[in-house]
Scaffold this active site. Structure first.
Site, mmCIF file in Angstrom:
data_model
loop_
_atom_site.group_PDB
_atom_site.id
_atom_site.type_symbol
_atom_site.label_atom_id
_atom_site.label_comp_id
_atom_site.label_asym_id
_atom_site.label_seq_id
_atom_site.Cartn_x
_atom_site.Cartn_y
_atom_site.Cartn_z
ATOM 1 N N LYS A 10 0.840 -1.194 0.000
ATOM 2 C CA LYS A 10 0.000 0.000 0.000
ATOM 3 C C LYS A 10 0.874 1.242 0.000
ATOM 4 O O LYS A 10 2.046 1.221 0.381
ATOM 5 C CB LYS A 10 -0.940 0.026 1.211
ATOM 6 N N PRO A 94 9.540 -4.520 -0.364
ATOM 7 C CA PRO A 94 10.669 -4.197 0.515
ATOM 8 C C PRO A 94 10.246 -4.206 1.986
ATOM 9 O O PRO A 94 9.110 -3.860 2.320
ATOM 10 C CB PRO A 94 11.079 -2.790 0.075
ATOM 11 N N SER A 96 10.372 -3.057 5.979
ATOM 12 C CA SER A 96 10.544 -1.808 6.759
ATOM 13 C C SER A 96 10.614 -0.605 5.827
ATOM 14 O O SER A 96 11.511 0.229 5.913
ATOM 15 C CB SER A 96 11.803 -1.886 7.623
ATOM 16 N N GLY A 98 7.556 1.301 4.845
ATOM 17 C CA GLY A 98 6.379 2.158 4.839
ATOM 18 C C GLY A 98 5.331 1.713 3.851
ATOM 19 O O GLY A 98 4.421 2.474 3.499
ATOM 20 N N LEU A 99 5.434 0.453 3.375
ATOM 21 C CA LEU A 99 4.526 -0.078 2.351
ATOM 22 C C LEU A 99 3.609 -1.170 2.893
ATOM 23 O O LEU A 99 2.888 -1.807 2.129
ATOM 24 C CB LEU A 99 5.339 -0.618 1.169
ATOM 25 N N ASP A 136 -2.530 -1.571 10.816
ATOM 26 C CA ASP A 136 -2.583 -1.470 9.352
ATOM 27 C C ASP A 136 -3.233 -2.686 8.693
ATOM 28 O O ASP A 136 -3.578 -2.637 7.511
ATOM 29 C CB ASP A 136 -1.169 -1.319 8.775
#
Length: 292
Positions: A10, A94, A96, A98-99, A136
């Site tokens: 995301k 990836p 760590s 922020g996705l 999240d």
């Protein structure tokens, strides 16, 4: 029984923190959308009462520290499941970054386990259960485009993100989300126009979406990590209509209408940053979500 399920990443089109709550968390308003950069989970029912994780990446734990393991353990305990499971993760998002890679994997695990353990739970029930593991994950259970409020666990779905190109670049640094929130000063930052972002998405207005992007956590992460700001500036210089950090970082993404311009931004970043991706907004109709 064995199935496979995709777990899309995301991005935060806007991220606002309104105030710090009594429980220590921040009250947030986040508009998020899934993109077609995804992990894939292979989930196999076992007769033996065990949870086995096989992660094809040496830096990801295969025990209770992993959100996938926690999701499986929670369902087993809640619904007294005696069967076991083997989950193999083909990792592409990836770590760590922020996705929400870990959260999306956990959400995919919940949906897959609901099938192979024949629990019959609705998406709403899975999302509610997921909030016990991480804030999240509820958004990732729903997917698509949505606004998340509360700690991030209250989800209101929005129309799909209009078609565009998205270029992501992740520098080779790690960012601690709790540290970033701890240092955030909500009274001294420019807050994004969440209402405008929602209206632009509902109208399918890409220019409005570009104009309404904003992330209050940039005020901390960019100050602490100048290389993140350099990536953002470079994206704009190469022609991105908008560029923003996702989550607490360090990944930055560019939103671009035209393929040729997106390719220019992508090529301009490849020599500057090791992990660069060019993707589109996620569409379940174009991606086989669950396979038997």
């Amino acid at each position: 029984m064995k199935i496979s399920i995709t777990a899309p990443a995301k991005i935060n089109l806007s991220l606002d923190a309104l105030y710090k709550r009594d429980d220590g968390y921040h009250e947030v308003e986040m508009v998020m959308t899934t993109i077609d950069l995804a992990d894939r989970l292979y989930i196999e029912r076992l007769d033996e009462d065990v949870i086995v994780l096989d992660v094809k990446a040496h830096f990801i734990p295969e025990d209770r520290r992993n959100l996938i393991y926690q999701a499986a353990a929670l369902l087993k305990k809640r619904f007294d499941v005696k069967a076991g499971v083997r989950i193999t993760i083909d990792k592409h998002i990836p770590v760590s970054a922020g996705l929400a890679g870990g959260s999306s994997d956990a959400a995919a695990a919940l949906k897959g386990l609901n099938i192979i353990w024949e629990l019959g739970l609705s998406i709403e029930e899975l999302a509610e259960i997921s909030s016990e593991i991480g804030s999240d994950i509820a958004f990732c259970v729903y997917g698509g485009t949505a606004i998340a409020t509360g700690r991030g666990e209250k989800i209101t779905s929005l129309p799909n993100m209009p078609g565009c190109w998205i270029v992501l670049a992740k520098p080779s640094i790690s960012v601690s989300t709790p540290t970033i929130y701890k240092e955030l000063q909500v009274d001294n930052v420019e807050h994004p126009d969440t209402k405008k972002m929602i209206e632009s998405i509902e109208q399918g207005d890409l220019d409005g979406i570009f104009a309404a992007t904003g992330n209050v956590l940039e005020s901390v992460t960019l100050e602490k990590n100048p290389q993140v700001k350099r990536i953002k500036d470079r994206m704009i210089a190469f022609g991105a209509e908008a560029a923003l950090m996702s989550g607490s970082g360090p990944t930055v993404f560019a939103l671009i209408k035209q393929y040729s311009r997106a390719k220019r931004v992508y090529n301009g970043l490849r020599g500057f940053c090791e992990e660069v991706y060019m993707v589109r907004p996620w569409s379940e109709s174009e991606n086989d979500t669950i396979k038997g």
